[in-house]
Design a protein around this motif. Structure first.
Motif, short mmCIF file in Angstrom:
data_model
loop_
_atom_site.label_atom_id
_atom_site.label_comp_id
_atom_site.label_asym_id
_atom_site.label_seq_id
_atom_site.Cartn_x
_atom_site.Cartn_y
_atom_site.Cartn_z
N VAL A 36 -18.91 -32.03 15.58
CA VAL A 36 -18.90 -31.72 16.98
C VAL A 36 -19.98 -30.05 16.22
N SER A 37 -20.27 -28.82 16.69
CA SER A 37 -21.16 -27.79 15.72
C SER A 37 -19.64 -26.71 15.39
N PRO A 38 -19.96 -26.40 13.87
CA PRO A 38 -18.89 -26.14 13.22
C PRO A 38 -19.08 -24.57 14.01
N SER A 39 -20.07 -23.88 14.80
CA SER A 39 -19.85 -23.21 15.53
C SER A 39 -18.47 -23.01 16.55
N TYR A 40 -18.57 -23.89 17.27
CA TYR A 40 -17.28 -23.75 17.85
C TYR A 40 -15.80 -23.30 17.60
N ALA A 41 -15.95 -22.81 16.12
CA ALA A 41 -14.96 -22.64 15.30
C ALA A 41 -14.71 -21.66 16.05
N TRP A 42 -15.46 -20.62 16.00
CA TRP A 42 -15.84 -18.74 16.44
C TRP A 42 -15.46 -18.98 17.95
N ALA A 43 -15.42 -20.04 18.90
CA ALA A 43 -15.46 -19.77 19.94
C ALA A 43 -14.09 -20.25 20.09
N GLY A 135 -19.08 -22.30 29.47
CA GLY A 135 -18.91 -22.01 29.88
C GLY A 135 -19.79 -20.30 29.09
N PRO A 136 -18.78 -18.58 29.32
CA PRO A 136 -20.36 -17.99 29.46
C PRO A 136 -19.79 -17.47 27.02
N LEU A 137 -19.04 -17.96 27.14
CA LEU A 137 -18.11 -17.49 25.42
C LEU A 137 -19.44 -18.87 24.73
N LEU A 138 -19.32 -20.40 25.16
CA LEU A 138 -20.29 -21.94 24.82
C LEU A 138 -21.34 -21.12 24.38
N ARG A 139 -21.84 -20.57 26.00
CA ARG A 139 -23.09 -20.25 26.50
C ARG A 139 -23.83 -19.68 25.50
N ALA A 140 -23.17 -18.34 24.74
CA ALA A 140 -23.73 -17.45 24.55
C ALA A 140 -23.73 -18.43 22.76
N LEU A 141 -22.92 -18.92 21.91
CA LEU A 141 -23.16 -19.89 20.98
C LEU A 141 -24.34 -21.38 21.09
N GLY A 142 -24.62 -21.35 22.65
CA GLY A 142 -25.43 -22.11 22.71
C GLY A 142 -24.59 -23.81 22.56
N LEU A 143 -23.96 -23.40 22.54
CA LEU A 143 -22.76 -24.90 23.10
C LEU A 143 -22.58 -25.44 23.78
N LEU A 162 -20.43 -28.83 21.19
CA LEU A 162 -22.02 -29.79 20.89
C LEU A 162 -22.97 -28.57 21.64
N LYS A 163 -24.36 -28.87 20.79
CA LYS A 163 -25.17 -28.43 20.88
C LYS A 163 -25.72 -28.36 21.79
N GLU A 164 -26.88 -27.49 22.79
CA GLU A 164 -26.75 -27.95 24.47
C GLU A 164 -27.63 -29.10 23.55
N ALA A 165 -28.86 -28.75 23.08
CA ALA A 165 -29.15 -30.60 23.66
C ALA A 165 -28.74 -31.46 23.18
N ASP A 166 -28.12 -31.64 21.97
CA ASP A 166 -27.37 -32.79 21.75
C ASP A 166 -26.53 -33.31 23.19
#
Length: 185
Positions: A36-43, A135-143, A162-166
């Motif tokens: 999954v995207s490493p950006s998910y760690a921030w969420a 959710g709002p947090l994932l949407r802000a990160l594009g996930l 997951l990234k939105e397109a993925d």
């Protein structure tokens, strides 16, 4: 020495043993886990820190309201709980690296967990619903989070981060595979 080497089977025929803590494509040693995207760690980190802040505010209110009359156990339990939540937040990046999936011929393998690893195989023919949540947090990160629903209540699998397109491409592929492999429905 060359005789010992000659007795070894070719590399293509040797079983690949999983390395402890390695990312060698378990279960078959050939197909790597999709991450999954490493950006998910921030969420994940943000959610954990929100819990720590709520706990800190609740503890502060309790201490101010009770003054010195608060028993010793709550005085010790609240900081200990805050420390546990802080450690949990620090492990967010490692937890996200432990989430992965493999699309196999007949099913999707999903894993998560560091100490208590959970691996679930979801047969394509048993998929009833593939849902995307943002959710709002994932949407802000594009996930997005991909949720799989099967006839079994125990198979509640959610693939977060997951990234939105993925996520949309994976959803479409899983729906297509599910339609071609329906079994018992």
């Amino acid at each position: 020495m060359s005789q010992d080497f000659a007795e070894q089977p070719p590399a293509a025929h040797r079983p690949v043993e999983p390395r402890p803590g390695g990312d060698d494509g378990w279960p078959n040693g050939q197909v790597p886990w999709q991450r999954v995207s490493p950006s998910y760690a921030w969420a994940d980190l943000a959610v954990n820190l929100i819990f720590v802040l709520i706990l800190a505010v609740a503890a502060g209110v309790a201490f101010v309201a009770a003054g010195d009359e608060l028993p010793l156990l709550p005085k010790l339990a609240l900081p200990a709980l805050a420390l546990i939540l802080l450690i949990n937040a620090l492990l967010a990046f490692r937890r996200v690296r432990a989430i992965g999936y493999i699309l196999r011929e007949d099913d999707l393998l999903f894993r998560r967990g560091i100490m208590f690893e959970r691996i679930v195989a979801v047969p394509y023919g048993r998929l009833q619903l593939v849902d995307i949540n943002r959710g709002p947090l994932l949407r802000a990160l594009g996930l997005s989070t991909l949720k799989f629903v099967t006839a079994s209540a125990a198979t509640g699998v959610q693939l977060p981060g997951l990234k939105e397109a993925d996520a949309e491409a994976l959803r479409d592929r899983l729906v297509s595979l599910a339609e071609t492999r329906r079994s018992g429905l």
